[in-house]
Structures are given as C-alpha cells and as structure tokens.
Write an enzyme that holds these catalytic residues in place. Structure first.
Site, PDB file in Angstrom:
ATOM      1  N   ASN A  10       0.863  -1.183   0.000  1.00  0.00           N
ATOM      2  CA  ASN A  10       0.000   0.000   0.000  1.00  0.00           C
ATOM      3  C   ASN A  10       0.899   1.232   0.000  1.00  0.00           C
ATOM      4  O   ASN A  10       1.474   1.579   1.023  1.00  0.00           O
ATOM      5  CB  ASN A  10      -0.885  -0.041   1.254  1.00  0.00           C
ATOM      6  CG  ASN A  10      -1.693   1.229   1.435  1.00  0.00           C
ATOM      7  OD1 ASN A  10      -1.821   2.030   0.517  1.00  0.00           O
ATOM      8  ND2 ASN A  10      -2.237   1.421   2.636  1.00  0.00           N
ATOM      9  N   TRP A  11       0.999   1.861  -1.147  1.00  0.00           N
ATOM     10  CA  TRP A  11       1.904   3.016  -1.254  1.00  0.00           C
ATOM     11  C   TRP A  11       1.334   4.279  -0.636  1.00  0.00           C
ATOM     12  O   TRP A  11       2.006   5.301  -0.576  1.00  0.00           O
ATOM     13  CB  TRP A  11       2.220   3.294  -2.728  1.00  0.00           C
ATOM     14  CG  TRP A  11       3.070   2.265  -3.392  1.00  0.00           C
ATOM     15  CD1 TRP A  11       3.511   1.077  -2.868  1.00  0.00           C
ATOM     16  CD2 TRP A  11       3.609   2.332  -4.714  1.00  0.00           C
ATOM     17  NE1 TRP A  11       4.276   0.401  -3.779  1.00  0.00           N
ATOM     18  CE2 TRP A  11       4.349   1.147  -4.927  1.00  0.00           C
ATOM     19  CE3 TRP A  11       3.527   3.259  -5.746  1.00  0.00           C
ATOM     20  CZ2 TRP A  11       5.005   0.885  -6.133  1.00  0.00           C
ATOM     21  CZ3 TRP A  11       4.175   3.001  -6.938  1.00  0.00           C
ATOM     22  CH2 TRP A  11       4.913   1.824  -7.127  1.00  0.00           C
ATOM     23  N   LYS A  12       0.084   4.246  -0.261  1.00  0.00           N
ATOM     24  CA  LYS A  12      -0.592   5.425   0.308  1.00  0.00           C
ATOM     25  C   LYS A  12      -0.409   6.626  -0.625  1.00  0.00           C
ATOM     26  O   LYS A  12      -0.357   6.458  -1.835  1.00  0.00           O
ATOM     27  CB  LYS A  12      -0.070   5.717   1.719  1.00  0.00           C
ATOM     28  CG  LYS A  12      -0.073   4.469   2.608  1.00  0.00           C
ATOM     29  CD  LYS A  12       0.061   4.787   4.057  1.00  0.00           C
ATOM     30  CE  LYS A  12       0.224   3.494   4.843  1.00  0.00           C
ATOM     31  NZ  LYS A  12      -0.025   3.643   6.238  1.00  0.00           N
ATOM     32  N   HIS A  95      -9.565   0.936   4.814  1.00  0.00           N
ATOM     33  CA  HIS A  95      -8.296   1.130   5.523  1.00  0.00           C
ATOM     34  C   HIS A  95      -8.540   2.066   6.706  1.00  0.00           C
ATOM     35  O   HIS A  95      -9.362   2.983   6.617  1.00  0.00           O
ATOM     36  CB  HIS A  95      -7.252   1.715   4.565  1.00  0.00           C
ATOM     37  CG  HIS A  95      -5.872   1.706   5.145  1.00  0.00           C
ATOM     38  ND1 HIS A  95      -5.450   2.647   6.051  1.00  0.00           N
ATOM     39  CD2 HIS A  95      -4.839   0.847   4.973  1.00  0.00           C
ATOM     40  CE1 HIS A  95      -4.197   2.376   6.402  1.00  0.00           C
ATOM     41  NE2 HIS A  95      -3.803   1.286   5.758  1.00  0.00           N
ATOM     42  N   GLU A  97      -7.000   4.505   7.782  1.00  0.00           N
ATOM     43  CA  GLU A  97      -6.820   5.939   7.480  1.00  0.00           C
ATOM     44  C   GLU A  97      -8.066   6.504   6.792  1.00  0.00           C
ATOM     45  O   GLU A  97      -8.411   7.665   6.987  1.00  0.00           O
ATOM     46  CB  GLU A  97      -5.546   6.136   6.634  1.00  0.00           C
ATOM     47  CG  GLU A  97      -4.303   5.898   7.489  1.00  0.00           C
ATOM     48  CD  GLU A  97      -3.082   5.386   6.752  1.00  0.00           C
ATOM     49  OE1 GLU A  97      -3.033   5.460   5.511  1.00  0.00           O
ATOM     50  OE2 GLU A  97      -2.166   4.887   7.437  1.00  0.00           O
ATOM     51  N   GLU A 171      -5.452  -5.246  10.714  1.00  0.00           N
ATOM     52  CA  GLU A 171      -4.436  -4.230  10.954  1.00  0.00           C
ATOM     53  C   GLU A 171      -4.745  -3.467  12.240  1.00  0.00           C
ATOM     54  O   GLU A 171      -5.561  -2.523  12.217  1.00  0.00           O
ATOM     55  CB  GLU A 171      -4.405  -3.228   9.800  1.00  0.00           C
ATOM     56  CG  GLU A 171      -4.152  -3.842   8.443  1.00  0.00           C
ATOM     57  CD  GLU A 171      -3.579  -2.800   7.480  1.00  0.00           C
ATOM     58  OE1 GLU A 171      -2.443  -2.990   7.063  1.00  0.00           O
ATOM     59  OE2 GLU A 171      -4.251  -1.814   7.200  1.00  0.00           O
ATOM     60  N   GLY A 177       2.326   2.050  10.782  1.00  0.00           N
ATOM     61  CA  GLY A 177       3.258   3.162  10.607  1.00  0.00           C
ATOM     62  C   GLY A 177       3.953   3.598  11.889  1.00  0.00           C
ATOM     63  O   GLY A 177       4.535   4.675  11.935  1.00  0.00           O
ATOM     64  N   SER A 218       3.386  -2.307  10.509  1.00  0.00           N
ATOM     65  CA  SER A 218       4.834  -2.291  10.734  1.00  0.00           C
ATOM     66  C   SER A 218       5.525  -3.608  10.361  1.00  0.00           C
ATOM     67  O   SER A 218       6.483  -4.025  11.019  1.00  0.00           O
ATOM     68  CB  SER A 218       5.153  -1.887  12.185  1.00  0.00           C
ATOM     69  OG  SER A 218       4.682  -0.579  12.428  1.00  0.00           O
ATOM     70  N   GLY A 239       2.709  -1.209   4.361  1.00  0.00           N
ATOM     71  CA  GLY A 239       2.720   0.211   4.023  1.00  0.00           C
ATOM     72  C   GLY A 239       4.136   0.691   3.753  1.00  0.00           C
ATOM     73  O   GLY A 239       4.681   0.506   2.667  1.00  0.00           O
ATOM     74  N   GLY A 240       4.758   1.275   4.758  1.00  0.00           N
ATOM     75  CA  GLY A 240       6.074   1.911   4.602  1.00  0.00           C
ATOM     76  C   GLY A 240       7.105   1.050   3.886  1.00  0.00           C
ATOM     77  O   GLY A 240       7.812   1.527   2.987  1.00  0.00           O
TER      78      GLY A 240
HETATM   79  C1  PEP Z   1      -0.817   0.018   6.031  1.00  0.00           C
HETATM   80  O1  PEP Z   1      -0.747   1.127   5.530  1.00  0.00           O
HETATM   81  O2  PEP Z   1      -1.786  -0.699   5.799  1.00  0.00           O
HETATM   82  C2  PEP Z   1       0.283  -0.421   6.881  1.00  0.00           C
HETATM   83  C3  PEP Z   1       0.206  -1.591   7.444  1.00  0.00           C
HETATM   84  O3  PEP Z   1       1.334   0.456   7.044  1.00  0.00           O
HETATM   85  P1  PEP Z   1       2.759   0.108   7.714  1.00  0.00           P
HETATM   86  O4  PEP Z   1       3.237  -1.184   7.102  1.00  0.00           O
HETATM   87  O5  PEP Z   1       3.636   1.256   7.350  1.00  0.00           O
HETATM   88  O6  PEP Z   1       2.537  -0.035   9.176  1.00  0.00           O
END
Ligand code: PEP
Length: 257
Positions: A10-12, A95, A97, A171, A177, A218, A239-240
């Site tokens: 997920n590049w956000k 998600h 967010e 999640e 994050g 994470s 994500g990251g």
């Molecule tokens: C996400 O955006 O769904 C996520 C899990 O982010 P991260 O891996 O950065 O915690």
C-alpha cells in the site's frame, strides 16, 4: 488447509508517476515469477495507468487503495469501481486511514465491498482496533463488528480457481506506521478467534478456511517471516516497507518460503 499467501504493498499518498515507474522497475525482477505467493502493488490513482503498463505480462497484480461504490455519476472527485476495474484486480477498502480521516463507516465499507464484487474486483477489506480499544480489551468486539458489518448481506461463490475473491487484512491501528508491530502470536490469535470465526459464522467453515487473512502493521523485511509462520496469517498488507524495492522483495520472499 493451504492458502496461497498474498503480499500487498500500500503506497498510500506517495510517488509521482516518474517515482512510481522507477520503483516498479526496481521491484519487478525480484517479484516476477516468484512462485508460492501472490503479489499486489497498490499505487495512488494517478500512477495506476503507468504501473499497469509496466506490469503487463507479469504475474504481479495491481490494486487501488480506495474507490466509491457507484459505477458512475455526479460524484466530483470520486473514482468508481468500473473505472478501476479497467486496470486493477484488487482494491483496498476500509483502511483505517479512510475510516479515521474520511469518516468511512462500516456501512460505507459494506457498500464498497459489494460494489467491488459487482465489478469483478477482489476487495482487501481492512479491520482493526484503535490503541484505546486495544488497551481496554475491546479488540475482539471491534474486529468482530467490522467483519460482520463490512460483509453484511454479501454473498459470494467460489470461483473456478476455488480461491474466494475476498481478502481480509487485520491491521491493529496502533501498529500501522508506528514501528510497533503486534506480536505474531497475538495477531494470529485475533485472526483465528475473531476474523476467521466471524467468517465461519457468515459463510460456513469450508469457505472461511479458504479466505485469505493478512496481517498489517509495521511489517518489514526483518519481522515478516515471524508472521508468516503463524497458521492463520496468510500474508501481509505492507505500508512503509512497500516503498523500498529490496524490502518489499524480502517480505515477498519470506511469504513464499
Ligand atoms: C498500512 O498502511 O496498511 C500499513 C500496514 O502500514 P505500515 O506497514 O507502514 O505499518
């Protein structure tokens, strides 16, 4: 039950079209033809077309990060399932967010999941508790509610491949994050005792055992394998770490192992 693991990046709200092209070009050689794992990249809308053309002919799938539920109409600024189904096979829905910053409700997520099915897309439906929920032992209630309301009234049949076209991502919001991942054992327990048992109540045990449930929060190149050895964790929503080619490849390799 063997479920093929899935790793989705997920590049956000990151990456210009040029940056997206560069990152995908770096990733493709390491991801392409990696067997035993399904790979999904979810760039922002503006980069979908460019990434789609780079992934053409590969076995790497494309996903969007959100969509509206209507197929077309006067909804300024929205992107429809019909539009994204021109490029994508997957779509991330609900998600945290989106829920936190854009007020998406379980009912909105439910409409979107139905719309995704109606347009042949595989939703990656996200569920997870806040830190406050977690600290006051409400994880099970919150996640159970999100799975049930998100899938309320939604039916699906197994396709030809016998793989349900639904993916759930558990999640915990406090792990997204933050660098503070859940323990693999705790994540596995929530998925087994809440997510999969809610799926079993909705669809029966046979289908529940076939639906892929990811962990997200994470995940990185170092800790990924500890999640993937858990019996109920079928991959990750990343994500990251999905913004770094070598790390995303490392995570994908861990899922394939
Ligand atoms: C996400 O955006 O769904 C996520 C899990 O982010 P991260 O891996 O950065 O915690």
């Amino acid at each position: 039950m063997t479920r093929i693991p899935l790793v989705a990046g997920n590049w956000k709200m990151h990456m210009s079209v040029a940056d997206a092209r560069h990152l995908v070009s770096e990733m493709v050689p390491g991801l392409q033809s990696k067997i035993g794992v399904d790979k999904v990249i979810c760039p922002p809308f503006t980069a979908l077309l460019a990434v789609a053309s780079l992934l053409e002919g590969s076995d790497i799938h494309l996903g969007a990060q959100n969509m509206y539920w209507e197929a077309a109409g006067a909804y300024t600024g929205e992107v429809s399932p019909k539009m994204i189904s021109e490029f994508c096979e997957y779509v991330i829905l609900g998600h945290s967010e989106r829920r936190a910053y854009f007020n998406e409700t379980d009912q909105d997520v439910n409409r979107k999941v139905q719309a995704a099915f109606d347009h042949g897309l595989t939703p990656i439906m996200c569920v997870g508790e806040t830190l406050e929920d977690y600290e006051s032992n409400r994880t099970y209630d919150v996640v159970f509610r999100q799975v049930n309301l998100g899938l309320n009234g939604i039916e699906f049949e197994l396709g030809e491949s016998n793989v349900p076209n639904l993916v759930i991502a558990y999640e915990p919001i406090w792990a997204i994050g933050t660098g503070r991942a859940a323990t693999p054992q705790d994540a596995n327990r929530v998925i087994a005792e809440v997510v999969r048992s809610a799926l079993a109540e909705l669809y029966g045990d046979n289908i529940a055992q076939k639906i892929r449930v990811l962990y997200g929060g994470s995940v990185n190149g170092e800790n990924a394998k500890d999640f993937f050895v858990q019996s109920e964790i079928d991959g990750a929503l990343v994500g990251g770490a999905s913004l770094k080619a070598t790390e995303f490849i490392q995570i994908t390799n861990a899922a394939a192992a």
